[in-house]
Structure formats: structure tokens, C-alpha cells
Design an enzyme around this catalytic site. Structure first.
Site, short mmCIF file in Angstrom:
data_model
loop_
_atom_site.label_atom_id
_atom_site.label_comp_id
_atom_site.label_asym_id
_atom_site.label_seq_id
_atom_site.Cartn_x
_atom_site.Cartn_y
_atom_site.Cartn_z
NE ARG A 152 -3.13 -1.47 4.25
CZ ARG A 152 -4.35 -1.52 3.75
NH1 ARG A 152 -5.19 -2.47 4.12
NH2 ARG A 152 -4.75 -0.63 2.86
CB THR A 177 -12.74 -8.07 -6.04
OG1 THR A 177 -12.77 -7.86 -4.62
CG2 THR A 177 -12.38 -9.52 -6.32
CD GLU A 197 2.11 -13.26 15.88
OE1 GLU A 197 2.06 -12.09 16.32
OE2 GLU A 197 1.59 -14.23 16.46
CG ASN A 240 -7.35 -2.48 -6.35
OD1 ASN A 240 -6.37 -3.20 -6.13
ND2 ASN A 240 -7.72 -1.54 -5.49
N GLY A 278 0.15 5.41 -4.54
CA GLY A 278 -0.45 6.68 -4.94
C GLY A 278 0.02 7.85 -4.09
CG ASP A 294 -2.04 0.99 1.14
OD1 ASP A 294 -2.33 1.46 0.03
OD2 ASP A 294 -2.64 1.30 2.18
#
Length: 246
Positions: free
Chosen positions: A189, A67, A208, A69, A24, A21
Site C-alpha cells: 500500500r 465499492t 506479507e 469509491n 489525490g 493510494d
């Protein structure tokens, strides 16, 4: 200092999954279009894949396109699809050199035919590689995956292929996109967001979770090692007490 030296090779996560992530936002910080962020994000993909293979990670799954996106502006979706094709072509030699097998999960039929063709070509050429399995989650959504599994199992019950009493975790696993993969040990993430975003909801039951503020194009080998070291410092009890684990 190279954090690689701090990693305990006897306690490696067997399956790492990453929500990549921040492309952008990274581009916006540079005063550029989102496509610029996606292009630079591919460098972090290459670094992460090679680093995982180097230290002995057996399974790496990357959330490449969800899905949801498909709801993004058409120009961005088209750019992502072109980037997927070019990346697959460019990275084939890297996958072969590092003995990495490419796998994919998701509703691949929704991808453009050119992307499907290139994807299947690389999957076929790398199918005998054994060092690591790299799985790309493309047009993937965990809820859609679970709905698909329920439909398949229901059909088999209806046709007396399996009994309803036989349905257990193993049966459900057999009908998921990830049927040939182990559960996720470590979910990473990037970009500072603290949510799962419909990614591998069943498979991360005891994973984890590791969240970092680093935007994906800035994610380096050392950031990966930081996540793994954090994982290795945690006590994984799977519902048991600390005393039982010890």
C-alpha cells in the site's frame, strides 16, 4: 544502483496485490485537481505491470476502484471511468507485447456500459496470454465478495448440491471472485496509510504487508523492487515455528 540485481529469483512472490493510494494528495501538492493525480497514476500502473512481468511475477492485482469509491463526487467518478476506458485502449498493445492476460474482479455490472464493453474486449483479446495475469479490482469490495460467496454456497446447500459438512476453505475459494488466483503473498500500500480498506480480506490471510510513504504517482520500478526485497527478507511461517520451517 539497480535493486533488481538484489532480488532472489528463486523466492519471488507468486501473487502481488497493490492498494494504489495517494493520487489525490499528489495532485494537491502540485496545486492541481484530483483528476491530474489519477492521470499521472496510470504511468505508475504501466511501470509496475511491466516490471512485474519482467522479473517473473505470475499474478498482479491492482485495487483500481472500490465499492466505496462510488460515493465520491460524480465528476471524479466520471473521470475515473473515462480514464479506465482510455487506459484499456492504450495499454492493449503493451499487454499483448508482454504476454499479459487481463482479468477483473468485482461487481462489474455497476460500471458504465462503455467501460464494461472496453474491459471485456481487452480481456477477450488477451485471454491466451500466459506470462502474467493482471487483475483489476473494479467496483470491488471484499465484504461484498464474501456475502456473494455465502449466498451462492447457501443456495447450493439448500438445493442439495453440496452438503453443509463439505464446506471448507476450498469450497469458499471456489465461490470467490478470485477463484482462479492463488492467495496473495505480498500486499503493498502506497501513501503512508496503514489499513486494508476492504481489499482481499480472505486472500491476504498470510500475506506479507508492505507500507510505503510514497504516493502512487511517484511509485517507481525501484520502489517495487524495495517491496519485493523486504518480502524476501521475512520468514513466512504460516503458523509453524522457525525451527519447523528450517
Amino acid at each position: 544502483m539497480d535493486l533488481k540485481n538484489e532480488i532472489n529469483n528463486d523466492n519471488l512472490p507468486q501473487h502481488i496485490a497493490i492498494i494504489m493510494d495517494g493520487n489525490g494528495r499528489w495532485a494537491k501538492k502540485q496545486g492541481m485537481l484530483r483528476a491530474f493525480g489519477h492521470e499521472n497514476g496510470t504511468k505508475s500502473v504501466q511501470t509496475t505491470v511491466e516490471s512485474c512481468a519482467k522479473i517473473g511475477i505470475k499474478n498482479l492485482t491492482l485495487y483500481a476502484f472500490s465499492t466505496e469509491n462510488w460515493n465520491r463526487p460524480k465528476i471524479e467518478v466520471d473521470t475515473l471511468m473515462k480514464l479506465l476506458i482510455s487506459s484499456l485502449k492504450k495499454e492493449l498493445n503493451t499487454l499483448m507485447k508482454n504476454d499479459i492476460r487481463l482479468n477483473t474482479i468485482g461487481n462489474i455490472e455497476k460500471l458504465p456500459s462503455s467501460a464494461q464493453k472496453q474491459l471485456l474486449e481487452v480481456i477477450n483479446k488477451t485471454k491466451d496470454n500466459t506470462r502474467m495475469t493482471l487483475t483489476l479490482a473494479l467496483s470491488y469490495g471484499s465484504r461484498e465478495e464474501l456475502i456473494s460467496a455465502v449466498k451462492k454456497i447457501t443456495s447450493k446447500v439448500k438445493n442439495n448440491i453440496i452438503s453443509i459438512d463439505a464446506i471448507d476453505e476450498a469450497i469458499i475459494n471456489e465461490h470467490l471472485y478470485t477463484q482462479n488466483l492463488p492467495d496473495v503473498d505480498l500486499l503493498i500500500r502506497t501513501s503512508g496509510e496503514h489499513r486494508i480498506s476492504n481489499f482481499l480480506l480472505w486472500q491476504i490471510a498470510y500475506a506479507e504487508l508492505y507500507f510505503t510513504e510514497v504516493l502512487w504517482p511517484d511509485f517507481t520500478e525501484q520502489h517495487l523492487y524495495e517491496a519485493i526485497i523486504s518480502y524476501q527478507k521475512r520468514e513466512r511461517r504460516f503458523g509453524k515455528t522457525s525451527e519447523q520451517i528450517k
